[in-house]
Design an enzyme around this catalytic site. Structure first.
Site, PDB file in Angstrom:
ATOM      1  N   SER A  14     -85.435 -95.676 140.778  1.00 45.60           N
ATOM      2  CA  SER A  14     -84.840 -95.519 139.432  1.00 45.60           C
ATOM      3  C   SER A  14     -84.410 -96.834 138.789  1.00 45.60           C
ATOM      4  O   SER A  14     -83.406 -96.880 138.089  1.00 45.60           O
ATOM      5  CB  SER A  14     -83.608 -94.599 139.469  1.00 45.60           C
ATOM      6  OG  SER A  14     -83.925 -93.395 140.053  1.00 45.60           O
ATOM      7  N   VAL A  15     -85.142 -97.908 139.064  1.00 48.84           N
ATOM      8  CA  VAL A  15     -84.786 -99.161 138.382  1.00 48.84           C
ATOM      9  C   VAL A  15     -85.686 -99.414 137.179  1.00 48.84           C
ATOM     10  O   VAL A  15     -85.612-100.465 136.561  1.00 48.84           O
ATOM     11  CB  VAL A  15     -84.832-100.399 139.304  1.00 48.84           C
ATOM     12  CG1 VAL A  15     -83.621-100.432 140.210  1.00 48.84           C
ATOM     13  CG2 VAL A  15     -86.116-100.490 140.072  1.00 48.84           C
ATOM     14  N   GLY A  18     -91.459 -97.599 136.219  1.00 49.22           N
ATOM     15  CA  GLY A  18     -92.413 -96.959 135.314  1.00 49.22           C
ATOM     16  C   GLY A  18     -92.399 -97.617 133.948  1.00 49.22           C
ATOM     17  O   GLY A  18     -93.444 -97.831 133.327  1.00 49.22           O
ATOM     18  N   LYS A 188     -76.866-110.642 144.129  1.00 50.57           N
ATOM     19  CA  LYS A 188     -77.300-110.870 145.501  1.00 50.57           C
ATOM     20  C   LYS A 188     -78.818-110.701 145.633  1.00 50.57           C
ATOM     21  O   LYS A 188     -79.412-109.788 145.057  1.00 50.57           O
ATOM     22  CB  LYS A 188     -76.609-109.880 146.452  1.00 50.57           C
ATOM     23  CG  LYS A 188     -75.094-109.897 146.375  1.00 50.57           C
ATOM     24  CD  LYS A 188     -74.486-111.260 146.645  1.00 50.57           C
ATOM     25  CE  LYS A 188     -74.479-111.638 148.109  1.00 50.57           C
ATOM     26  NZ  LYS A 188     -73.818-112.960 148.314  1.00 50.57           N
ATOM     27  N   CYS A 381     -91.244 -74.061 123.294  1.00 51.69           N
ATOM     28  CA  CYS A 381     -91.723 -73.189 124.363  1.00 51.69           C
ATOM     29  C   CYS A 381     -90.681 -72.107 124.658  1.00 51.69           C
ATOM     30  O   CYS A 381     -90.570 -71.159 123.893  1.00 51.69           O
ATOM     31  CB  CYS A 381     -92.086 -74.027 125.591  1.00 51.69           C
ATOM     32  SG  CYS A 381     -93.265 -73.194 126.638  1.00 51.69           S
ATOM     33  N   GLU A 405     -89.785 -62.009 131.578  1.00 51.23           N
ATOM     34  CA  GLU A 405     -89.428 -63.017 132.584  1.00 51.23           C
ATOM     35  C   GLU A 405     -87.964 -62.830 133.016  1.00 51.23           C
ATOM     36  O   GLU A 405     -87.621 -63.043 134.167  1.00 51.23           O
ATOM     37  CB  GLU A 405     -89.618 -64.434 132.002  1.00 51.23           C
ATOM     38  CG  GLU A 405     -89.261 -65.538 132.991  1.00 51.23           C
ATOM     39  CD  GLU A 405     -89.454 -66.965 132.449  1.00 51.23           C
ATOM     40  OE1 GLU A 405     -89.816 -67.135 131.265  1.00 51.23           O
ATOM     41  OE2 GLU A 405     -89.233 -67.903 133.227  1.00 51.23           O
ATOM     42  N   HIS A 507     -95.712 -77.680 123.527  1.00 52.12           N
ATOM     43  CA  HIS A 507     -94.725 -78.763 123.681  1.00 52.12           C
ATOM     44  C   HIS A 507     -95.095 -79.955 122.802  1.00 52.12           C
ATOM     45  O   HIS A 507     -95.744 -80.894 123.271  1.00 52.12           O
ATOM     46  CB  HIS A 507     -94.677 -79.217 125.144  1.00 52.12           C
ATOM     47  CG  HIS A 507     -94.083 -78.202 126.056  1.00 52.12           C
ATOM     48  ND1 HIS A 507     -92.742 -78.131 126.322  1.00 52.12           N
ATOM     49  CD2 HIS A 507     -94.657 -77.198 126.762  1.00 52.12           C
ATOM     50  CE1 HIS A 507     -92.499 -77.136 127.159  1.00 52.12           C
ATOM     51  NE2 HIS A 507     -93.638 -76.557 127.437  1.00 52.12           N
ATOM     52  N   GLU A 509     -93.377 -82.333 121.912  1.00 52.02           N
ATOM     53  CA  GLU A 509     -92.711 -83.572 122.344  1.00 52.02           C
ATOM     54  C   GLU A 509     -93.640 -84.509 123.107  1.00 52.02           C
ATOM     55  O   GLU A 509     -93.446 -85.724 123.105  1.00 52.02           O
ATOM     56  CB  GLU A 509     -91.461 -83.266 123.173  1.00 52.02           C
ATOM     57  CG  GLU A 509     -91.664 -82.594 124.513  1.00 52.02           C
ATOM     58  CD  GLU A 509     -91.675 -81.069 124.481  1.00 52.02           C
ATOM     59  OE1 GLU A 509     -91.959 -80.500 123.398  1.00 52.02           O
ATOM     60  OE2 GLU A 509     -91.432 -80.441 125.529  1.00 52.02           O
TER      61      GLU A 509
HETATM   62  N1  GLN Z   1     -90.644 -69.685 130.964  1.00 53.56           N
HETATM   63  C1  GLN Z   1     -91.428 -69.592 129.781  1.00 53.56           C
HETATM   64  C2  GLN Z   1     -92.875 -69.225 130.085  1.00 53.56           C
HETATM   65  O1  GLN Z   1     -93.330 -69.414 131.185  1.00 53.56           O
HETATM   66  C3  GLN Z   1     -91.354 -70.860 128.971  1.00 53.56           C
HETATM   67  C4  GLN Z   1     -92.024 -72.013 129.641  1.00 53.56           C
HETATM   68  C5  GLN Z   1     -91.624 -73.360 129.079  1.00 53.56           C
HETATM   69  O2  GLN Z   1     -90.632 -73.455 128.353  1.00 53.56           O
HETATM   70  N2  GLN Z   1     -92.341 -74.400 129.427  1.00 53.56           N
HETATM   71  O3  GLN Z   1     -93.578 -68.793 129.221  1.00 53.56           O
END
Ligand code: GLN
Length: 543
Positions: A14-15, A18, A188, A381, A405, A507, A509
């Site tokens: 963790s320094v 990456g 050090k 998601c 779920e 996603h 992001e």
């Molecule tokens: N658990 C949810 C699904 O499998 C959402 C998955 C997630 O947020 N990546 O659909």
């Protein structure tokens, strides 16, 4: 023939190995050198997809649907590339493949061993990434720290590479950490000396030592490391902790590192142009008004679990002249009474991805709060599924609506397992993963944000919006503004009449870059920017 830069780590994890590797990638790219990058993870999981974020942080998803280490996210953001499954290799994957070959009879008559069978398998992956990318330079980061038991075959493989591809085609960079002793006020070098000794013990002499430190590194310290570790004094490169990780390419670019890499690997840079990156950093560091946003999730104590979300919000802030201040709100805290103050001064709420029951009801409360008080909401998601459940319960009046779920017996399963998932038994790599196209409804918030009729985004889920409720939901104001081209899957949902309440099954992001914020994050932050809440101060997280 491709050239390889191997990045190993010493002293502690963790320094920022990456980020250092990703920054080197950006520096080379800025010189017109084509580069790609690979992460070797020595753990025995085939991929990190089955690990808890507590173990591993975020699982980053590549365009071709591989669940990978979060460092690939740094690589994509810094180098601005799209990587594929060849960029992440694990011991689990290597051993599975070697054992499958043994069972098939590929090694008939012989003893199957770590050297050469496992090391050959690892080296094959390094050659494959070179062949597929056609890049001039392949950066290979070895996960973990020198001395880890699982890492041994990987170190042996990278040692062998120097002879396989030629000395002038390989460079070893060792990233270490210099602890600071407050009592005597000194940095050090001993742990660095030990870690280099360990590395030399496996036959690797580093060419460069990158010294991470929380304090400036004086010349005498550099000289000492050079002497004890047998590297040129110029090749001891300090990398002092910075507030802004995106500054690392600039810091390293101003050190001797680029020249050493170019010289040692005999590269021919076309030019040197970090101008765009420098302009970006200036934009990032320019004073800006603060914008308070909340992330409501299950792993808020561990921000690495949502690292791409955090970065995507930050990227949008850069372009909208806002310093995004995140409040990390534990979804479970929102299940208790008197929680509302946790959200009372934020101008936007993000509910990111997640799995399992814990904190779900708190997230639903956050969605209700956002909807009723017209606070911008972005659901990613799971966050989209939460938004749908909340709407079904509180607007359509479908009490006990849920995702199967969380409640397999729900009378109103507005989110349900995808048909293709019903027969799935194993957990590893079996979700709907990677890039899929999505068609946007013209005139919707999503359509306007993207400004194009079709997009491609990355997925990682098993559950989906249940089409049986689509018409009723649309009638009540929750429209599917993005769908799969066959219209069977809801990819984006948004609420009519709300300033910005939108959720994506994918996603976004993962596709955000510091120099190119994602359209949906841009649009969310753009609306949030105009929202003034109580006190105008960022709230303190509850836990
Ligand atoms: N658990 C949810 C699904 O499998 C959402 C998955 C997630 O947020 N990546 O659909």
């Amino acid at each position: 023939m491709a050239k390889y830069i191997f990045v190993t780590g010493g002293v502690v994890s963790s320094v920022g190995k990456g980020i250092a590797a990703a920054s080197i990638g950006r520096i080379l790219k800025s010189r017109g050198i084509t580069v790609t990058i690979q992460k070797l993870d020595p753990y025995l999981n085939v991929d990190p997809g089955t690990m808890s974020p507590y173990q591993h942080g975020e699982v980053f998803v590549t365009i071709d649907g591989c669940e990978t280490d979060l460092d690939l996210g740094h690589y994509e953001r810094f180098i601005d590339v799209e990587l594929t499954r060849v960029s992440n290799v694990t011991s689990g994957e290597i051993y599975s493949s070697v054992i499958a070959k043994e069972r098939r009879g590929d090694f008939l008559g012989g003893t199957t061993q770590v050297v050469p069978h496992v090391t050959n398998e690892i080296k094959m992956r390094m050659h494959r990434v070179a062949e597929e990318s056609k890049a001039e330079v392949i950066l290979v980061e070895v996960g973990g720290t020198v001395g880890d038991i699982e890492g041994q075959p990987f170190l042996e493989a990278i040692r062998q590479m120097r002879n396989d591809v030629g000395r002038n085609n390989v460079l070893y960079i060792h990233v270490t950490y210099l602890p600071y002793i407050y009592a005597t006020q000194e940095l050090k070098t001993k742990p660095t000396q030990h870690s280099v000794r360990e590395l030399r013990g496996v036959g690797i002499q580093p060419d460069v030592i990158l010294c991470r430190s929380d304090f400036p590194v004086a010349d005498d310290i550099k000289a000492k490391i050079a002497l004890f570790c047998d590297v040129k004094p110029a090749a001891v490169i300090p990398l002092v902790t910075t507030n802004n990780i995106y500054e690392v390419p600039i810091i390293l670019d101003e050190s001797a590192l680029p020249e050493i890499i170019i010289e040692e690997l005999r590269l021919h840079p076309a030019s040197k142009d970090l101008a765009e990156w420098r302009a970006l950093i200036r934009k990032m560091n320019a004073p800006k008004e603060q914008l308070a946003l909340a992330i409501v999730g299950k792993y808020v104590q561990l921000q690495d679990a949502y690292i791409s979300v955090r970065e995507a919000l930050r990227h949008a802030g850069i372009f909208l002249q806002r310093d995004v201040k995140l409040s990390w709100v534990s979804a479970e805290d929102l299940e208790r009474d008197g929680w509302e103050h946790a959200l009372s001064s934020v101008s936007g709420i993000v509910v990111p991805g997640g799995f399992g029951n814990r904190g779900i009801e708190g997230m639903i409360r956050a969605a209700q709060y956002a909807r009723e008080r017209e606070v911008p909401y972005l659901g990613l998601c799971l966050g989209m599924q939460i938004m749908v459940i909340e709407y079904a319960r509180n607007v359509l009046g479908l009490r006990d609506a849920n995702s199967t779920e969380f409640d397999p017996e729900s009378p109103h399963p507005v989110i349900d397992l995808m048909p293709g998932q019903r027969a799935v038994q194993g957990k590893g790599g079996t979700m709907r993963l990677g890039n899929y196209p999505c068609e946007l409804e013209a005139g919707s918030i999503a359509g306007e944000a993207y400004g194009q009729p079709q997009v491609v985004e990355r997925h990682r889920h098993r559950y989906e919006f249940n089409n049986a409720y689509r018409a009723a939901m649309a009638g009540a104001g929750l429209r599917a503004s993005g769908t799969s081209p066959d219209n069977k899957l809801v990819e984006i949902a948004e609420i009519k009449g709300h300033p910005f309440m939108l959720g994506t099954q994918f996603h976004p992001e993962f596709n955000s870059r510091p120099n190119r914020p994602h359209p949906l994050f841009h649009s969310f932050v753009g609306v949030a920017k105009g929202v003034i809440r109580e006190g105008g101060q960022p709230p303190l997280p509850l836990s």
